[in-house]
Design a protein around this motif. Sequence first.
Motif, PDB file in Angstrom:
ATOM      1  N   LEU A   1       0.833  -1.202   0.000  1.00 30.53           N
ATOM      2  CA  LEU A   1       0.000   0.000   0.000  1.00 30.53           C
ATOM      3  C   LEU A   1       0.868   1.252   0.000  1.00 30.53           C
ATOM      4  O   LEU A   1       1.886   1.321   0.700  1.00 30.53           O
ATOM      5  CB  LEU A   1      -0.921  -0.001   1.222  1.00 30.53           C
ATOM      6  CG  LEU A   1      -1.866  -1.203   1.365  1.00 30.53           C
ATOM      7  CD1 LEU A   1      -2.696  -1.077   2.641  1.00 30.53           C
ATOM      8  CD2 LEU A   1      -2.777  -1.321   0.146  1.00 30.53           C
ATOM      9  N   THR A   2       0.428   2.242  -0.762  1.00 33.34           N
ATOM     10  CA  THR A   2       1.180   3.494  -0.844  1.00 33.34           C
ATOM     11  C   THR A   2       0.363   4.720  -0.457  1.00 33.34           C
ATOM     12  O   THR A   2       0.933   5.774  -0.176  1.00 33.34           O
ATOM     13  CB  THR A   2       1.703   3.701  -2.278  1.00 33.34           C
ATOM     14  OG1 THR A   2       0.575   3.732  -3.184  1.00 33.34           O
ATOM     15  CG2 THR A   2       2.652   2.579  -2.668  1.00 33.34           C
ATOM     16  N   GLY A   3      -0.957   4.626  -0.441  1.00 30.17           N
ATOM     17  CA  GLY A   3      -1.778   5.784  -0.124  1.00 30.17           C
ATOM     18  C   GLY A   3      -3.160   5.378   0.339  1.00 30.17           C
ATOM     19  O   GLY A   3      -3.592   4.232   0.147  1.00 30.17           O
ATOM     20  N   ILE A   4      -3.876   6.319   0.962  1.00 28.16           N
ATOM     21  CA  ILE A   4      -5.235   6.075   1.451  1.00 28.16           C
ATOM     22  C   ILE A   4      -6.022   7.373   1.407  1.00 28.16           C
ATOM     23  O   ILE A   4      -5.539   8.423   1.832  1.00 28.16           O
ATOM     24  CB  ILE A   4      -5.205   5.485   2.885  1.00 28.16           C
ATOM     25  CG1 ILE A   4      -6.629   5.317   3.437  1.00 28.16           C
ATOM     26  CG2 ILE A   4      -4.368   6.358   3.819  1.00 28.16           C
ATOM     27  CD1 ILE A   4      -6.681   4.591   4.770  1.00 28.16           C
ATOM     28  N   GLN A   5      -7.235   7.314   0.852  1.00 24.46           N
ATOM     29  CA  GLN A   5      -8.127   8.459   0.785  1.00 24.46           C
ATOM     30  C   GLN A   5      -9.545   7.991   1.087  1.00 24.46           C
ATOM     31  O   GLN A   5      -9.929   6.885   0.715  1.00 24.46           O
ATOM     32  CB  GLN A   5      -8.082   9.119  -0.593  1.00 24.46           C
ATOM     33  CG  GLN A   5      -6.722   9.674  -0.988  1.00 24.46           C
ATOM     34  CD  GLN A   5      -6.754  10.409  -2.303  1.00 24.46           C
ATOM     35  OE1 GLN A   5      -7.760  11.029  -2.638  1.00 24.46           O
ATOM     36  NE2 GLN A   5      -5.664  10.332  -3.050  1.00 24.46           N
ATOM     37  N   SER A   6     -10.305   8.876   1.757  1.00 26.81           N
ATOM     38  CA  SER A   6     -11.688   8.506   2.095  1.00 26.81           C
ATOM     39  C   SER A   6     -12.675   9.651   1.912  1.00 26.81           C
ATOM     40  O   SER A   6     -13.875   9.451   2.060  1.00 26.81           O
ATOM     41  CB  SER A   6     -11.758   8.030   3.549  1.00 26.81           C
ATOM     42  OG  SER A   6     -11.410   9.093   4.441  1.00 26.81           O
ATOM     43  N   GLY A   7     -12.193  10.858   1.628  1.00 24.08           N
ATOM     44  CA  GLY A   7     -13.091  12.003   1.506  1.00 24.08           C
ATOM     45  C   GLY A   7     -13.491  12.614   2.831  1.00 24.08           C
ATOM     46  O   GLY A   7     -14.223  13.602   2.857  1.00 24.08           O
ATOM     47  N   LEU A   8     -13.014  12.057   3.949  1.00 29.21           N
ATOM     48  CA  LEU A   8     -13.315  12.605   5.267  1.00 29.21           C
ATOM     49  C   LEU A   8     -12.286  13.668   5.615  1.00 29.21           C
ATOM     50  O   LEU A   8     -11.103  13.544   5.288  1.00 29.21           O
ATOM     51  CB  LEU A   8     -13.316  11.494   6.317  1.00 29.21           C
ATOM     52  CG  LEU A   8     -14.322  10.366   6.065  1.00 29.21           C
ATOM     53  CD1 LEU A   8     -14.187   9.273   7.110  1.00 29.21           C
ATOM     54  CD2 LEU A   8     -15.747  10.915   6.051  1.00 29.21           C
TER      55      LEU A   8
END
Length: 267
Positions: A112-119
């Motif tokens: 894994l290199t990144g994480i986004q959720s819109g929060l």
Amino acid sequence: MSTPTAQAVAPDPPRLAAADMAARLTAPFARGADRLPLVVVGTAVAPYDFQLHTAQFGVAPRPLYILQARHDVPAGTTVTFGVRGGPALSLPLPDGLTAGTSVPLPDGTGILTGIQSGLAGGQEEWWRLTALLGTMGRLLWAVGWERDHLRRQLARTAAQRSLAHAQGAHLDRNGAGLGVVRAPGETDEAYRRRLTVARRWTLPTPAGLTAALNDAVGPIDGVADPLVLDDTNAELRRGLLPLRVAPLDLLPGQSVDVLGTLGADLR
């Protein structure tokens, strides 16, 4: 509609129950329960590898990634992960995912290199990422998920006793104990302000009364404390105007005095 923020919800929950159970395993089972907490900063996952696990146990791991919520997650949230050398991975979360509970990423997910959720805020405020590196770790997570879920539900239930955290019908029960009934259409926040004033003892000083009134009213047009109490002595003014009240009609034999009293003795 405003975007939910992590600061508006529950405090940071404890680590996964699987991690607590793994700490009690004897050495022969340690390899299967090994895990690697990942570091999230903003929307990035800090670089990592499994070389230490391979060097220590002599076998390459088959990681299962676990996403744990730090706070209660709004319904309809989808988390998107960047994966090294592959397409992004989108993970729709189940509605009602509460703080402390977790979901697995698909088996076989790469680095894994990144994480986004819109929060709103850095994603480290919302999530913990852990790589379970063996079969025993997977089993412990499956067994411990229910413990994580029940722990959060117990905390939410206990919090309803507090005026600061109670909601809906639970807030009404707090009000019933104080003898303060919710007005028709009154929101939880407005009702909570009134209950807070009702349950505390306020010194009868200008500052104390002003604070109590502003707490009850709340902000007006963006002004946090809109009311000002002025108890300066002023000249008392009054006016008197004598009035005479007379009936429209008097029957034979009836009498009335100057104050309008029927049947008065006028002798």
